[in-house]
Design a protein around this motif. Structure first.
Motif, PDB file in Angstrom:
ATOM      1  N   MET A  17       0.831  -1.205   0.000  1.00  0.00           N
ATOM      2  CA  MET A  17       0.000   0.000   0.000  1.00  0.00           C
ATOM      3  C   MET A  17       0.864   1.252   0.000  1.00  0.00           C
ATOM      4  O   MET A  17       0.509   2.267  -0.610  1.00  0.00           O
ATOM      5  CB  MET A  17      -0.922  -0.003   1.222  1.00  0.00           C
ATOM      6  CG  MET A  17      -1.960  -1.099   1.231  1.00  0.00           C
ATOM      7  SD  MET A  17      -3.159  -0.954  -0.121  1.00  0.00           S
ATOM      8  CE  MET A  17      -4.086   0.482   0.410  1.00  0.00           C
ATOM      9  N   ARG A  18       2.015   1.200   0.665  1.00  0.00           N
ATOM     10  CA  ARG A  18       2.896   2.364   0.726  1.00  0.00           C
ATOM     11  C   ARG A  18       3.432   2.737  -0.653  1.00  0.00           C
ATOM     12  O   ARG A  18       3.747   3.905  -0.915  1.00  0.00           O
ATOM     13  CB  ARG A  18       4.054   2.092   1.688  1.00  0.00           C
ATOM     14  CG  ARG A  18       4.999   3.276   1.816  1.00  0.00           C
ATOM     15  CD  ARG A  18       6.106   3.022   2.807  1.00  0.00           C
ATOM     16  NE  ARG A  18       7.047   4.125   2.830  1.00  0.00           N
ATOM     17  CZ  ARG A  18       8.103   4.199   3.635  1.00  0.00           C
ATOM     18  NH1 ARG A  18       8.343   3.214   4.493  1.00  0.00           N
ATOM     19  NH2 ARG A  18       8.908   5.233   3.589  1.00  0.00           N
ATOM     20  N   LYS A  19       3.549   1.761  -1.544  1.00  0.00           N
ATOM     21  CA  LYS A  19       4.105   2.003  -2.876  1.00  0.00           C
ATOM     22  C   LYS A  19       3.134   2.731  -3.805  1.00  0.00           C
ATOM     23  O   LYS A  19       3.531   3.229  -4.861  1.00  0.00           O
ATOM     24  CB  LYS A  19       4.512   0.679  -3.521  1.00  0.00           C
ATOM     25  CG  LYS A  19       5.662  -0.021  -2.819  1.00  0.00           C
ATOM     26  CD  LYS A  19       5.954  -1.377  -3.458  1.00  0.00           C
ATOM     27  CE  LYS A  19       7.051  -2.117  -2.703  1.00  0.00           C
ATOM     28  NZ  LYS A  19       7.272  -3.469  -3.285  1.00  0.00           N
ATOM     29  N   LEU A  25      -8.594   2.711  -1.005  1.00  0.00           N
ATOM     30  CA  LEU A  25      -8.621   1.541  -0.132  1.00  0.00           C
ATOM     31  C   LEU A  25      -9.514   0.448  -0.723  1.00  0.00           C
ATOM     32  O   LEU A  25      -9.144  -0.735  -0.736  1.00  0.00           O
ATOM     33  CB  LEU A  25      -9.120   1.934   1.264  1.00  0.00           C
ATOM     34  CG  LEU A  25      -8.138   2.740   2.127  1.00  0.00           C
ATOM     35  CD1 LEU A  25      -8.840   3.257   3.369  1.00  0.00           C
ATOM     36  CD2 LEU A  25      -6.931   1.891   2.514  1.00  0.00           C
ATOM     37  N   HIS A  26     -10.683   0.836  -1.230  1.00  0.00           N
ATOM     38  CA  HIS A  26     -11.576  -0.134  -1.859  1.00  0.00           C
ATOM     39  C   HIS A  26     -10.939  -0.736  -3.114  1.00  0.00           C
ATOM     40  O   HIS A  26     -11.063  -1.940  -3.365  1.00  0.00           O
ATOM     41  CB  HIS A  26     -12.911   0.527  -2.209  1.00  0.00           C
ATOM     42  CG  HIS A  26     -13.824   0.693  -1.048  1.00  0.00           C
ATOM     43  ND1 HIS A  26     -14.341  -0.373  -0.321  1.00  0.00           N
ATOM     44  CD2 HIS A  26     -14.347   1.807  -0.458  1.00  0.00           C
ATOM     45  CE1 HIS A  26     -15.120   0.070   0.639  1.00  0.00           C
ATOM     46  NE2 HIS A  26     -15.142   1.396   0.580  1.00  0.00           N
ATOM     47  N   CYS A  45      -4.494   8.543   9.842  1.00  0.00           N
ATOM     48  CA  CYS A  45      -4.728   7.255  10.479  1.00  0.00           C
ATOM     49  C   CYS A  45      -4.583   6.119   9.462  1.00  0.00           C
ATOM     50  O   CYS A  45      -3.964   5.089   9.749  1.00  0.00           O
ATOM     51  CB  CYS A  45      -6.116   7.232  11.111  1.00  0.00           C
ATOM     52  SG  CYS A  45      -6.477   5.737  12.065  1.00  0.00           S
ATOM     53  N   VAL A  46      -5.132   6.320   8.284  1.00  0.00           N
ATOM     54  CA  VAL A  46      -5.020   5.331   7.218  1.00  0.00           C
ATOM     55  C   VAL A  46      -3.556   5.105   6.846  1.00  0.00           C
ATOM     56  O   VAL A  46      -3.100   3.973   6.672  1.00  0.00           O
ATOM     57  CB  VAL A  46      -5.823   5.771   5.968  1.00  0.00           C
ATOM     58  CG1 VAL A  46      -5.462   4.913   4.754  1.00  0.00           C
ATOM     59  CG2 VAL A  46      -7.320   5.682   6.248  1.00  0.00           C
ATOM     60  N   LEU A  52      -1.026   3.457   3.056  1.00  0.00           N
ATOM     61  CA  LEU A  52      -1.477   4.299   1.948  1.00  0.00           C
ATOM     62  C   LEU A  52      -1.200   5.777   2.230  1.00  0.00           C
ATOM     63  O   LEU A  52      -1.705   6.324   3.208  1.00  0.00           O
ATOM     64  CB  LEU A  52      -2.981   4.098   1.712  1.00  0.00           C
ATOM     65  CG  LEU A  52      -3.591   4.937   0.575  1.00  0.00           C
ATOM     66  CD1 LEU A  52      -3.022   4.507  -0.773  1.00  0.00           C
ATOM     67  CD2 LEU A  52      -5.111   4.821   0.578  1.00  0.00           C
ATOM     68  N   GLY A  53      -0.391   6.399   1.385  1.00  0.00           N
ATOM     69  CA  GLY A  53      -0.071   7.815   1.558  1.00  0.00           C
ATOM     70  C   GLY A  53       0.963   8.086   2.636  1.00  0.00           C
ATOM     71  O   GLY A  53       1.201   9.243   2.975  1.00  0.00           O
TER      72      GLY A  53
END
Length: 206
Positions: free
Chosen positions: A9-11, A36-37, A123-124, A130-131
């Motif tokens: 997700m970080r990528k 996210l979805h 928080c996400v 992510l992000g």
């Protein structure tokens, strides 16, 4: 289908979906949910956690602070519950005006909403990745109390804040630059800091 792991997700490059305000980079909360979805999450939402004493989404300390102009403020925060599939996270964040605390004379429902939205995106980033690189870049900025070198260039955040404050108070930033024999491209961090301090000292609401 499950949400991808943190490292994957970080990528994901979120910069095409970001915008800049007050010299800071923001990822839209709705696009954050969408991403996210797209990457495996089945359920994503967040809700405010009201203050136990007041029932309000806005939390505040009892102590008031007053500046030289008589403007008051407190330490204001919001808290939210973030749900991603079977996981639940709580996040509490300050209510800010860019990098500055919000004072009573500029507090609004929009500022409270913005605080919760930014809290959700942060928080996400912490829990899913992510992000996360956006926040890594922001948190790695030098502390504001570090004395800059004489020839160190003004940061993009400083320049953006100066322009916004000048527009708000109907000041001519270009005239100030001319009087100091400089330009936006050549503006140093020292001069930018002096200008910001002068504006804030005079108007006291930013």
């Amino acid at each position: 289908m499950a949400l991808k792991v943190w490292s994957e997700m970080r990528k994901i490059d979120v910069t095409p979906y970001c915008e800049e305000r007050d010299g800071m980079t923001y990822l839209n909360w709705a696009k954050c949910i969408d991403l996210l979805h797209e990457n495996g999450a089945g359920k994503v939402y967040w809700i405010p956690i009201p203050d136990e004493k007041t029932g309000s989404s806005l939390r505040m300390v009892e102590k008031e602070f007053t500046d030289s102009k008589g403007n008051t403020n407190r330490c204001y925060e919001t808290r939210i519950l973030v749900v991603i599939d079977d996981n639940k996270y709580e996040m509490q964040s300050p209510v800010m005006n860019g990098s500055n605390p919000v004072k009573d004379n500029s507090m609004s429902q929009q500022r409270v909403w913005n605080s919760m939205c930014r809290s959700f995106v942060k928080c996400v980033a912490i829990h899913t990745g992510l992000g996360f690189n956006l926040w890594l870049k922001e948190e790695m900025q030098p502390f504001s109390n570090v004395i800059p070198a004489e020839d160190e260039k003004a940061t993009r955040a400083q320049i953006s804040t100066i322009k916004n404050l000048c527009k708000k108070h109907k000041l001519s930033a270009d005239r100030w630059l001319e009087s100091n024999n400089t330009t936006w491209d050549a503006l140093t961090a020292v001069n930018a800091g002096n200008m910001l301090n002068a504006i804030k000292k005079k108007y006291g609401d930013d």
